[in-house]
Design a protein around this motif. Structure first.
Motif, PDB file in Angstrom:
ATOM      1  N   ILE A  95      -3.439  28.384  53.397  1.00 19.05           N
ATOM      2  CA  ILE A  95      -5.054  27.485  52.511  1.00 19.05           C
ATOM      3  C   ILE A  95      -6.294  27.841  52.946  1.00 19.05           C
ATOM      4  O   ILE A  95      -6.717  27.617  51.740  1.00 19.05           O
ATOM      5  CB  ILE A  95      -3.966  26.061  52.553  1.00 19.05           C
ATOM      6  CG1 ILE A  95      -2.574  25.716  51.936  1.00 19.05           C
ATOM      7  CG2 ILE A  95      -5.471  25.712  51.134  1.00 19.05           C
ATOM      8  CD1 ILE A  95      -2.345  24.318  51.989  1.00 19.05           C
ATOM      9  N   ARG A  96      -6.165  28.039  53.981  1.00 23.98           N
ATOM     10  CA  ARG A  96      -7.431  28.016  54.709  1.00 23.98           C
ATOM     11  C   ARG A  96      -8.067  29.721  54.750  1.00 23.98           C
ATOM     12  O   ARG A  96      -8.603  29.952  53.642  1.00 23.98           O
ATOM     13  CB  ARG A  96      -7.709  27.984  55.692  1.00 23.98           C
ATOM     14  CG  ARG A  96      -8.926  28.518  56.719  1.00 23.98           C
ATOM     15  CD  ARG A  96      -9.674  27.387  56.346  1.00 23.98           C
ATOM     16  NE  ARG A  96     -10.095  26.466  57.528  1.00 23.98           N
ATOM     17  CZ  ARG A  96     -10.296  25.137  57.024  1.00 23.98           C
ATOM     18  NH1 ARG A  96     -11.713  24.805  56.436  1.00 23.98           N
ATOM     19  NH2 ARG A  96      -9.899  24.152  58.085  1.00 23.98           N
ATOM     20  N   GLY A  97      -7.146  30.625  54.388  1.00 24.49           N
ATOM     21  CA  GLY A  97      -7.470  31.687  53.869  1.00 24.49           C
ATOM     22  C   GLY A  97      -7.190  32.543  52.692  1.00 24.49           C
ATOM     23  O   GLY A  97      -8.435  32.457  51.897  1.00 24.49           O
ATOM     24  N   PHE A  98      -6.967  31.024  52.167  1.00 27.93           N
ATOM     25  CA  PHE A  98      -6.987  31.491  50.141  1.00 27.93           C
ATOM     26  C   PHE A  98      -8.192  30.575  50.177  1.00 27.93           C
ATOM     27  O   PHE A  98      -8.645  31.586  48.796  1.00 27.93           O
ATOM     28  CB  PHE A  98      -5.592  30.681  49.581  1.00 27.93           C
ATOM     29  CG  PHE A  98      -4.436  31.010  49.791  1.00 27.93           C
ATOM     30  CD1 PHE A  98      -5.039  32.372  49.444  1.00 27.93           C
ATOM     31  CD2 PHE A  98      -3.382  30.104  49.389  1.00 27.93           C
ATOM     32  CE1 PHE A  98      -3.008  32.696  49.404  1.00 27.93           C
ATOM     33  CE2 PHE A  98      -1.933  30.564  49.783  1.00 27.93           C
ATOM     34  CZ  PHE A  98      -1.554  32.352  49.411  1.00 27.93           C
ATOM     35  N   GLU A  99      -8.586  29.826  50.575  1.00 28.56           N
ATOM     36  CA  GLU A  99     -10.024  29.643  49.976  1.00 28.56           C
ATOM     37  C   GLU A  99     -11.665  30.337  50.812  1.00 28.56           C
ATOM     38  O   GLU A  99     -12.218  30.431  50.110  1.00 28.56           O
ATOM     39  CB  GLU A  99     -10.874  27.956  50.757  1.00 28.56           C
ATOM     40  CG  GLU A  99     -11.767  27.470  51.045  1.00 28.56           C
ATOM     41  CD  GLU A  99     -11.957  25.682  52.123  1.00 28.56           C
ATOM     42  OE1 GLU A  99     -11.873  24.902  51.340  1.00 28.56           O
ATOM     43  OE2 GLU A  99     -11.462  25.821  53.069  1.00 28.56           O
ATOM     44  N   LYS A 100     -11.739  30.991  51.745  1.00 30.17           N
ATOM     45  CA  LYS A 100     -12.089  32.029  52.017  1.00 30.17           C
ATOM     46  C   LYS A 100     -12.270  33.145  51.777  1.00 30.17           C
ATOM     47  O   LYS A 100     -13.599  33.718  50.873  1.00 30.17           O
ATOM     48  CB  LYS A 100     -12.297  31.759  53.575  1.00 30.17           C
ATOM     49  CG  LYS A 100     -12.124  30.838  54.303  1.00 30.17           C
ATOM     50  CD  LYS A 100     -12.057  31.372  56.041  1.00 30.17           C
ATOM     51  CE  LYS A 100     -11.911  30.370  56.973  1.00 30.17           C
ATOM     52  NZ  LYS A 100     -11.896  31.327  58.354  1.00 30.17           N
ATOM     53  N   LEU A 101     -11.043  33.865  50.749  1.00 28.84           N
ATOM     54  CA  LEU A 101     -11.258  34.698  49.149  1.00 28.84           C
ATOM     55  C   LEU A 101     -11.255  34.178  48.168  1.00 28.84           C
ATOM     56  O   LEU A 101     -11.824  34.484  47.362  1.00 28.84           O
ATOM     57  CB  LEU A 101      -9.458  35.270  49.937  1.00 28.84           C
ATOM     58  CG  LEU A 101      -9.452  35.916  50.730  1.00 28.84           C
ATOM     59  CD1 LEU A 101      -7.358  35.503  50.869  1.00 28.84           C
ATOM     60  CD2 LEU A 101     -10.185  37.100  51.240  1.00 28.84           C
TER      61      LEU A 101
END
Length: 326
Positions: free
Chosen positions: A293-299
């Motif tokens: 989810i953190r990765g999705f947020e950064k993207l």
């Protein structure tokens, strides 16, 4: 100290439709129950046969790789998609990600996205009380009662469950054309989930045997392993484990399931704060779903992520004496 868990939210941040609408709509039809039995029993038999099959006929690195990729894709589809996003609204997702999560979760063969979400929202509404579709605590607390409850929470509820009223628990998803379409296409996604690994295995090895072993390992065995990991959150994580946070039920943390469940087994915090995007909040608690989810947020694909705060965690934490006694 006890603290009421926040009600599960939809993607728009609202609770399921309240009021006098019935929670269930009668028993699951016999034909559907039969299909559930097939999709539970056949992969389970494959899982049981996995060790002698590997010993007698081998297990290729292609089979391992395909099983790993499909396990991760379908598992994160359940944990990040069906659970943290669709059921609890832990974050907001852009349309392509929302559709991708619905499809990925469907690959796990645990039911369509609306079916799964409705059942899980009902679970949180009645957690470990009458009305909970899969609590292990409704058959008594002696050895026989807990054994029966464990079976019910782990697998048995799938054969005795009542149909959850989706108009009450998932009105948001019923009105979402994209998600309603993914739900409708669930049977086709089941076929893809089982046969795509076989097609890849057959094409890479240029053999029917390669197709069969890929179907066995990345199809049947992968599905069954993920089934039992997911069901263990219903059963094991509501009976044994640590309870450092105040929840209104008997949800518990089970550390040895954390990696296989992508962080879902930090279940006590989840039930204390259902909309939180991270379940493993203490030092050393691996939560792969939260990292994704953190990765999705950064993207820029996800926004409004409900990350835990120090103040909120302190409010939810039990006193040390109470936590030790739980």
């Amino acid at each position: 100290m006890t603290l009421e868990a926040a009600p599960p939210r939809t993607q728009t941040g609202t609770a399921p439709a309240p009021g006098k609408a019935p929670t269930t709509l009668g028993r699951t039809p016999a034909a559907e129950t039969l299909l559930v039995g097939i999709f539970v029993a056949v992969p389970m038999l494959a899982l049981i046969a996995a060790v002698p099959f590997a010993w007698g006929w081998g297990l290729s690195w292609l089979d391992v790789g395909l099983a790993f990729v499909f396990y991760v894709a379908s598992g994160l589809g359940i944990t990040v998609g069906f659970h943290r996003y669709f059921t609890h609204g832990s974050f907001k997702a852009k349309r392509p990600l929302r559709i991708a999560l619905a499809v990925a979760g469907s690959l796990a063969l645990q039911g369509g996205v609306i079916d799964w979400t409705a059942d899980h929202r009902r679970h949180h509404a009645f957690s470990d009380k009458e009305g909970d579709p899969h609590s292990p605590w409704l058959h008594g607390e002696n050895v026989a009662g807990l054994a029966k409850g464990f079976w019910h929470a782990h697998t048995g509820w799938l054969f005795t469950k009542e149909v959850t009223n989706q108009k009450r628990y998932t009105p948001d998803l019923l009105e979402d054309r994209d998600i309603a379409l993914v739900q409708k296409l669930f049977p086709a996604i089941v076929v893809v989930s089982l046969l795509l690994p076989a097609a890849i295995g057959g094409l890479v090895t240029m053999s029917f045997w390669g197709a069969f072993t890929a179907f066995f390992w990345a199809g049947l065995v992968r599905v069954s392993l993920l089934h039992h990991v997911t069901w263990s959150i219903n059963s094991i994580c509501h009976i044994w484990g640590e309870r450092p946070f105040a929840a209104r039920d008997r949800s518990a943390n089970v550390w040895w399931l954390a990696v296989l469940s992508f962080g879902e087994s930090w279940h006590n915090l989840h039930h204390a704060d259902p909309t939180c995007a991270r379940h493993g909040v203490k030092k050393g608690q691996v939560d792969i779903s939260a990292a994704v989810i953190r990765g999705f947020e950064k993207l820029g694909w996800a926004s409004n992520v409900r990350w835990p705060t120090t103040r909120r965690l302190e409010k939810l934490s039990k006193p040390k004496v109470e936590a030790a006694a739980a």
